[in-house]
Motif scaffolding. Structure first.
Motif, PDB file in Angstrom:
ATOM      1  N   LEU A 133       0.546  -1.677  -0.146  1.00  0.00           N
ATOM      2  CA  LEU A 133       0.043  -0.054   0.206  1.00  0.00           C
ATOM      3  C   LEU A 133       0.706   0.709  -0.135  1.00  0.00           C
ATOM      4  N   LEU A 134       1.940   1.429   0.963  1.00  0.00           N
ATOM      5  CA  LEU A 134       3.058   2.210   0.869  1.00  0.00           C
ATOM      6  C   LEU A 134       3.877   2.555  -0.200  1.00  0.00           C
ATOM      7  N   GLY A 135       4.492   1.324  -1.161  1.00  0.00           N
ATOM      8  CA  GLY A 135       5.184   1.096  -1.368  1.00  0.00           C
ATOM      9  C   GLY A 135       6.870   0.988  -1.477  1.00  0.00           C
ATOM     10  N   MET A 136       6.829   0.920   0.139  1.00  0.00           N
ATOM     11  CA  MET A 136       8.302   0.761   0.991  1.00  0.00           C
ATOM     12  C   MET A 136       8.871  -0.647  -0.264  1.00  0.00           C
ATOM     13  N   THR A 137      10.007  -0.944  -0.001  1.00  0.00           N
ATOM     14  CA  THR A 137      10.751  -2.194  -0.617  1.00  0.00           C
ATOM     15  C   THR A 137      10.868  -2.775   0.148  1.00  0.00           C
ATOM     16  N   VAL A 138      10.914  -4.529   0.260  1.00  0.00           N
ATOM     17  CA  VAL A 138      11.203  -4.849   1.390  1.00  0.00           C
ATOM     18  C   VAL A 138      12.736  -5.514   1.117  1.00  0.00           C
ATOM     19  N   MET A 139      14.119  -5.080   2.236  1.00  0.00           N
ATOM     20  CA  MET A 139      15.329  -5.192   2.065  1.00  0.00           C
ATOM     21  C   MET A 139      15.416  -6.325   2.367  1.00  0.00           C
ATOM     22  N   ASP A 147      -3.543  11.407  -3.510  1.00  0.00           N
ATOM     23  CA  ASP A 147      -3.722   9.540  -3.728  1.00  0.00           C
ATOM     24  C   ASP A 147      -4.022   8.862  -2.823  1.00  0.00           C
ATOM     25  N   ILE A 148      -2.403   8.929  -2.166  1.00  0.00           N
ATOM     26  CA  ILE A 148      -2.623   7.762  -0.690  1.00  0.00           C
ATOM     27  C   ILE A 148      -3.550   8.199   0.165  1.00  0.00           C
ATOM     28  N   GLU A 149      -4.688   9.101   0.339  1.00  0.00           N
ATOM     29  CA  GLU A 149      -5.714   9.709   0.695  1.00  0.00           C
ATOM     30  C   GLU A 149      -6.724   8.654  -0.023  1.00  0.00           C
ATOM     31  N   ALA A 150      -6.645   8.599  -1.294  1.00  0.00           N
ATOM     32  CA  ALA A 150      -7.630   8.313  -1.712  1.00  0.00           C
ATOM     33  C   ALA A 150      -7.908   6.383  -1.593  1.00  0.00           C
ATOM     34  N   LEU A 151      -6.678   6.361  -2.228  1.00  0.00           N
ATOM     35  CA  LEU A 151      -5.795   4.946  -1.437  1.00  0.00           C
ATOM     36  C   LEU A 151      -6.331   4.128  -0.236  1.00  0.00           C
ATOM     37  N   MET A 152      -5.823   4.284   0.831  1.00  0.00           N
ATOM     38  CA  MET A 152      -6.558   4.218   2.322  1.00  0.00           C
ATOM     39  C   MET A 152      -7.720   4.355   2.177  1.00  0.00           C
ATOM     40  N   LYS A 153      -8.840   5.292   1.877  1.00  0.00           N
ATOM     41  CA  LYS A 153     -10.525   5.021   2.022  1.00  0.00           C
ATOM     42  C   LYS A 153     -10.284   3.534   1.050  1.00  0.00           C
ATOM     43  N   GLN A 159      -8.640   1.094   5.336  1.00  0.00           N
ATOM     44  CA  GLN A 159      -7.320   1.788   6.760  1.00  0.00           C
ATOM     45  C   GLN A 159      -7.648   3.267   7.145  1.00  0.00           C
ATOM     46  N   LYS A 160      -7.201   3.474   8.232  1.00  0.00           N
ATOM     47  CA  LYS A 160      -7.245   4.084   9.091  1.00  0.00           C
ATOM     48  C   LYS A 160      -6.545   5.239   8.645  1.00  0.00           C
ATOM     49  N   ILE A 161      -7.509   6.757   8.193  1.00  0.00           N
ATOM     50  CA  ILE A 161      -7.063   8.121   8.067  1.00  0.00           C
ATOM     51  C   ILE A 161      -6.936   8.849  10.087  1.00  0.00           C
ATOM     52  N   LEU A 162      -5.785   9.208   9.912  1.00  0.00           N
ATOM     53  CA  LEU A 162      -5.983   9.697  11.043  1.00  0.00           C
ATOM     54  C   LEU A 162      -6.662  11.120  11.426  1.00  0.00           C
ATOM     55  N   ASN A 163      -6.173  11.890  10.222  1.00  0.00           N
ATOM     56  CA  ASN A 163      -5.633  13.522   9.792  1.00  0.00           C
ATOM     57  C   ASN A 163      -6.043  13.644   8.560  1.00  0.00           C
ATOM     58  N   PRO A 164      -6.927  13.575   7.317  1.00  0.00           N
ATOM     59  CA  PRO A 164      -7.237  13.868   6.614  1.00  0.00           C
ATOM     60  C   PRO A 164      -6.088  14.379   5.775  1.00  0.00           C
ATOM     61  N   LEU A 165      -6.184  14.813   4.425  1.00  0.00           N
ATOM     62  CA  LEU A 165      -5.287  16.331   4.048  1.00  0.00           C
ATOM     63  C   LEU A 165      -5.458  17.681   4.085  1.00  0.00           C
ATOM     64  N   VAL A 166      -4.897  17.848   5.060  1.00  0.00           N
ATOM     65  CA  VAL A 166      -4.509  19.508   6.047  1.00  0.00           C
ATOM     66  C   VAL A 166      -3.815  20.559   5.640  1.00  0.00           C
ATOM     67  N   SER A 167      -3.429  21.297   5.742  1.00  0.00           N
ATOM     68  CA  SER A 167      -2.302  22.359   5.676  1.00  0.00           C
ATOM     69  C   SER A 167      -1.809  22.663   6.888  1.00  0.00           C
ATOM     70  N   LEU A 168      -0.636  22.677   6.836  1.00  0.00           N
ATOM     71  CA  LEU A 168      -0.315  23.374   8.602  1.00  0.00           C
ATOM     72  C   LEU A 168       0.584  24.105   8.460  1.00  0.00           C
ATOM     73  N   VAL A 213      -1.217  14.826   4.897  1.00  0.00           N
ATOM     74  CA  VAL A 213      -1.859  13.207   5.897  1.00  0.00           C
ATOM     75  C   VAL A 213      -1.426  12.630   6.500  1.00  0.00           C
ATOM     76  N   ILE A 214      -2.195  12.453   7.675  1.00  0.00           N
ATOM     77  CA  ILE A 214      -2.012  11.610   9.357  1.00  0.00           C
ATOM     78  C   ILE A 214      -2.935   9.953   8.339  1.00  0.00           C
ATOM     79  N   LEU A 215      -1.883   9.002   8.682  1.00  0.00           N
ATOM     80  CA  LEU A 215      -2.271   7.429   8.984  1.00  0.00           C
ATOM     81  C   LEU A 215      -2.388   6.756  10.267  1.00  0.00           C
ATOM     82  N   ALA A 216      -2.605   5.879   9.744  1.00  0.00           N
ATOM     83  CA  ALA A 216      -2.442   4.572  10.801  1.00  0.00           C
ATOM     84  C   ALA A 216      -2.156   2.891  10.475  1.00  0.00           C
ATOM     85  N   ASP A 217      -1.297   2.069  10.884  1.00  0.00           N
ATOM     86  CA  ASP A 217      -0.960   1.053   9.994  1.00  0.00           C
ATOM     87  C   ASP A 217      -2.095   0.108  10.990  1.00  0.00           C
TER      88      ASP A 217
END
Length: 298
Positions: free
Chosen positions: A158-164, A213-219, A223-232, A243-247
Motif C-alpha cells: 500500500l505505501l510502496g516500500m521495498t522489502v530489503m 492519491d495516498i488518502e484515496a487509496l487508504m479509503k 485503512q485508517k486515516i487519522l487526519n485527512p489532507l490538511v494544511s499546517l 495526511v496522517i495515517l495509522a497502520d
C-alpha cells in the motif's frame, strides 16, 4: 517509490533539558530548528494536547538528506508512559559511544560493537561502535507489530516500500524507499501492540501531488486515516500539507508534501540559541514546585 523519503520520528519528551543533553552531547547531533507554538497542532503533531508546546528538530545533518528526530514538548506534561510500539533507533557512531562513556551515560553492550542506551523518557537507542559514516549515521527505526505478514503488506504493497531483508529467526522485516535512506524494521512481538501515552509518529515526504492519491487509496482499502489532507502553518515559514495515517497496529504515519517541506525544514542557524532561550525561559517546573504539585503524567 524513490520519490518518497523517510524524514523523522516524533518523540514526546517530558524533560527538555536532559533530552537536549542526550541528543547534543551524547549522540553528537545538531539542533536543526526550534519552534514554539501557543496552541495544539491541527494534525496532533504534539499528541492530543491543546496547550503551549514546542518542536525541536535534531539530527546529524540537514533534513534534506538525513533522518532526524522531532522532539515535541508539552509544557504541562512531565512524563509519558512507554508501550511496546517503539523498539529502537539504530545509528552508527563510535564517537557517541565514547561520549556516553565519558559523560557516564548508561550503556549496555548487547553484542560485539553494539550498545544499547536510553534517551530520557526511556526510549531505546542502539549505537553501532564503528566510525561515523560521511552520510547519514541513522540506519533504522524499529517498530513492534502483531502480525508481520499483514504489516508487511500494508507498508510494502500500500505505501510502496521495498522489502530489503527478512529474518525468520528474529521475526523481522526490513523495508525502505531506497538503499541510501533510513530503513524501517518491523518486528513481530507476538501479541498486541501497546502505544502507551508516549506513542510517536514516523514521517515521510512525497511529491505534493501524491497526497490525495495516498488518502484515496487508504479509503479504498478501508485503512485508517487519522487526519485527512490538511494544511499546517508555522509562523514565518512555509505552509505544508499533510495526511496522517495509522497502520494495522495503530502506528501513526505522516506523509507531507516534499516541495513545501524542503522550504520549512531548512536549517535555522539560530536553532540552538532558540532552544536554549526557550529552556531558560521555561518556568513551568518552578511554578509546579511552588504549588506543591507535579507536572501531569500523561
Amino acid at each position: 517509490m524513490a520519490l518518497r523519503r523517510a524524514l523523522h520520528f516524533v518523540f514526546k519528551v517530558g524533560d527538555r533539558a536532559k533530552t537536549a543533553t542526550f541528543y547534543r552531547e551524547v549522540l553528537g547531533m545538531k539542533i536543526l530548528r526550534h519552534e514554539e507554538f501557543e496552541e495544539g497542532c491541527k494534525a496532533t503533531c504534539n499528541g492530543p494536547y491543546d496547550g503551549k508546546w514546542s518542536k525541536t528538530m535534531v539530527g546529524f545533518g540537514p533534513e534534506d538528506d538525513h533522518f532526524v528526530a522531532e522532539l515535541t514538548y508539552n509544557y504541562g506534561v512531565g512524563e509519558y508512559r512507554l508501550g511496546n510500539d517503539f523498539l529502537g533507533l539504530t545509528l552508527q557512531s563510535s564517537q557517541a559511544v565514547s561520549n556516553a562513556k565519558r559523560l557516564g551515560w548508561p550503556l549496555t553492550q548487547v553484542e560485539e560493537a553494539l550498545y544499547l542506551t536510553q534517551a530520557p523518557g526511556g526510549y531505546p537507542f542502539y549505537i553501532v561502535d564503528k566510525e561515523q559514516p560521511p552520510h547519514d549515521p541513522v540506519q533504522k527505526v524499529s517498530l513492534g507489530v502483531s502480525d508481520l505478514q499483514k504489516s508487511t503488506h500494508y507498508w510494502a504493497t500500500l505505501l510502496g516500500m521495498t522489502v530489503m531483508d527478512k529474518s525468520e529467526e528474529k521475526n523481522t522485516v526490513l523495508l525502505g524507499f531506497s538503499d541510501s535512506q533510513c530503513k524501517l524494521e518491523l518486528r513481530d512481538i507476538g501479541g498486541n501492540v501497546d502505544h502507551g501515552t508516549a506513542f510517536g509518529r514516523i514521517a515521510f515526504s512525497c511529491p505534493r501531488e501524491q497526497l490525495p492519491d495516498i488518502e484515496a487509496l487508504m479509503k479504498k482499502e478501508k485503512q485508517k486515516i487519522l487526519n485527512p489532507l490538511v494544511s499546517l502553518d508555522t509562523p514565518g515559514k512555509a505552509t505544508v500539507e499533510v495526511v496522517i495515517l495509522a497502520d494495522p497496529d495503530g502506528h501513526e504515519i505522516c506523509f507531507v508534501g516534499d516541495e513545501a517541506f524542503r522550504q520549512l525544514s531548512a536549517v535555522d542557524p539560530k536553532g540552538n540559541e532558540l532552544l536554549d532561550k526557550a529552556m531558560a525561559e521555561d518556568k513551568s517546573d518552578e511554578w509546579f514546585a511552588k504549588q506543591n504539585k507535579q507536572k501531569a503524567a500523561a
